[in-house]
Design an enzyme around this catalytic site. Structure first.
Site, PDB file in Angstrom:
ATOM      1  N   GLU A 193      -6.220 -10.730  -1.170  1.00  0.00           N
ATOM      2  CA  GLU A 193      -7.102 -10.572   0.101  1.00  0.00           C
ATOM      3  C   GLU A 193      -8.564 -10.592  -0.266  1.00  0.00           C
ATOM      4  OE1 GLU A 193      -5.361  -7.388   2.369  1.00  0.00           O
ATOM      5  OE2 GLU A 193      -3.441  -7.859   1.982  1.00  0.00           O
ATOM      6  N   GLU A 225       0.838  -1.416  -0.027  1.00  0.00           N
ATOM      7  CA  GLU A 225      -0.078  -0.075  -0.007  1.00  0.00           C
ATOM      8  C   GLU A 225       0.958   1.252  -0.044  1.00  0.00           C
ATOM      9  OE1 GLU A 225      -2.694  -0.292   3.328  1.00  0.00           O
ATOM     10  OE2 GLU A 225      -3.514  -2.126   2.453  1.00  0.00           O
TER      11      GLU A 225
HETATM   12  C1  XIL Z   1      -6.061  -6.350   8.386  1.00  0.00           C
HETATM   13  C2  XIL Z   1      -6.405  -7.589   9.491  1.00  0.00           C
HETATM   14  O1  XIL Z   1      -7.230  -8.327   8.629  1.00  0.00           O
HETATM   15  C3  XIL Z   1      -7.097  -7.035  10.599  1.00  0.00           C
HETATM   16  O2  XIL Z   1      -7.181  -8.004  11.620  1.00  0.00           O
HETATM   17  C4  XIL Z   1      -6.001  -5.819  11.253  1.00  0.00           C
HETATM   18  O3  XIL Z   1      -6.709  -5.235  12.436  1.00  0.00           O
HETATM   19  C5  XIL Z   1      -5.821  -4.640  10.445  1.00  0.00           C
HETATM   20  O4  XIL Z   1      -5.342  -5.409   9.017  1.00  0.00           O
HETATM   21  N1  XIL Z   1      -4.975  -4.575   3.811  1.00  0.00           N
HETATM   22  C6  XIL Z   1      -3.856  -5.659   4.310  1.00  0.00           C
HETATM   23  C7  XIL Z   1      -4.128  -6.375   5.425  1.00  0.00           C
HETATM   24  O5  XIL Z   1      -2.614  -5.616   3.457  1.00  0.00           O
HETATM   25  O6  XIL Z   1      -3.085  -6.587   6.091  1.00  0.00           O
HETATM   26  C8  XIL Z   1      -5.255  -5.768   6.144  1.00  0.00           C
HETATM   27  O7  XIL Z   1      -5.541  -6.748   7.059  1.00  0.00           O
HETATM   28  C9  XIL Z   1      -6.283  -5.379   5.591  1.00  0.00           C
HETATM   29  C10 XIL Z   1      -6.136  -4.346   4.448  1.00  0.00           C
END
Ligand code: XIL
Length: 370
Positions: free
Chosen positions: A260, A155
């Protein structure tokens, strides 16, 4: 007579022993891409009932939901915590899974001390990059040969394709990204390396990402794939937008990984898209309509959305090497708390009892057989 019944018993035993194993999601797509899932500490340690069995049956790739993020694995300057990571890679080995590391460098879930010297003053570029390289050397070094692919930088771009003004960027400019990939490759030359982000389906954001990825490639820096996070909603983004993203990434010379995937079935304030963790709204009944169960209508829409997404991924299986769900089941999805806290969401393939959503599975079977 005795002989006949013995033969019968033997045949019955043989037949039941050879009964075909249940087909898991990973088997549906075994000739197309890995099917992954993000796991948490409870699941990895076997404390969550049924989780290990479901993981083994349906998935052939793992991602760590939080356990390898900087704040977890390296909470203090001289302190690393590998309890999760060691159990995680051991599980990956046991499952013979394609095991992902997430993530080496990010602006979130990274302690403030990372950017400061002992007196609390911001580091200069050279010192910050060297701290980052040390972290990569220790973490990626420990799991060398055990982690198959790393989200190296997460990101780093804004929606308009400019660089996110994170502390990393403000101190070190885009060089922090290049240095991170260089170091990760030096530490584990066999690991695949990814740049990962949300809303990569947006042309403006993708333009910035691909420009940098191509620049790195031309400088001899290893970048294998672009991770499209895939935090989607029922009606947005469109399949065309996602497809355009997949095609352009491939045309730029990179593999695509869907890193994701989840589908938010709840309404979002201002239609907030993507996964910017800075966005957070207070709960209200309007935004939390399915506290006592998802409506049949929304459930049908969810199944269709998953079918459409997997059909698109399957169509582009030559470009996509992995599709990873962001969580094993609805009860543990981060979307119960993002972008609104304390909601009851239904974004994944398994329900709160870890039961596979059969309606979705049947549609995926059709997609895979197509
Ligand atoms: C999220 C997790 O799922 C949560 O448990 C945590 O509190 C915050 O992060 N993008 C990403 C992930 O790359 O690492 C994130 O995961 C969601 C958004």
């Amino acid at each position: 007579m005795l002989r006949k019944s013995l033969t019968f018993i033997l045949l019955t035993i043989l037949f039941s022993a050879q009964k075909p194993r249940e087909i898991g999601i990973k088997d549906l797509f075994k000739d197309s891409f890995h099917i992954g899932v993000a796991v948490n500490a409870q699941q990895v340690s076997g404390k969550e009932p049924k989780a290990l069995a479901v993981l083994a049956e349906h998935f052939n790739s793992l991602s760590p939901e939080n356990g390898l993020k900087w704040e977890k694995v390296h909470p203090k300057p001289e302190e690393y915590d590998f309890e999760f990571g060691d159990a995680y890679v051991a599980l990956g080995e046991k499952m013979k899974a394609f095991t992902i590391g997430h993530c080496l460098v990010w602006h979130q879930q990274t302690p403030n001390w990372v950017f400061e010297d002992e007196s609390g003053k911001m580091l200069n570029k050279e010192d910050l990059i060297s701290k980052m390289e040390d972290h990569i050397a220790v973490v990626a070094g420990r799991y060398k040969g055990k982690i198959d692919g790393w989200d190296v930088v997460n990101e780093a771009f804004n929606e308009d394709g400019s660089f996110r003004e994170s502390k990393w960027y403000n101190v070190a400019g885009k060089d922090f990204i290049k240095a991170a990939f260089r170091k990760a490759h030096e530490v584990d030359p066999n690991a695949e390396l990814y740049y990962n982000d949300y809303n990569v389906w947006k042309a403006s954001k993708r333009k910035g990402i691909l420009e940098l990825a191509k620049e790195m490639k031309s400088e001899g820096i290893r970048v294998d794939a672009i991770g499209m996070q895939g935090h989607y909603m029922l009606g947005s983004p469109t399949l065309e937008e996602i497809e355009q993203g997949i095609i352009e990434i491939a045309e730029a010379g990179f593999k695509v990984v869907i890193t994701e995937l989840d589908v938010d079935v709840l309404p979002r304030p201002n239609n907030a898209q993507g996964a910017d963790l800075n966005i957070n709204f207070a709960n209200s009944p309007e935004y939390n309509p399915f506290v006592n169960g998802i409506s049949a209508e929304a459930e049908a829409k969810l199944a269709q959305r998953y079918a459409d997404l997997f059909q698109l991924f399957h169509k582009h299986k030559d470009k996509i090497s992995r599709v990873t769900l962001w969580g094993l089941h609805d009860g543990r999805s981060w979307l119960n708390n993002f972008p609104v806290r304390g909601r009851t969401n239904y974004p994944l393939l398994f329900d709160r009892d870890l039961k596979l959503k059969e309606g979705i599975f049947e549609k995926l079977r059709e997609v895979a057989e197509d």
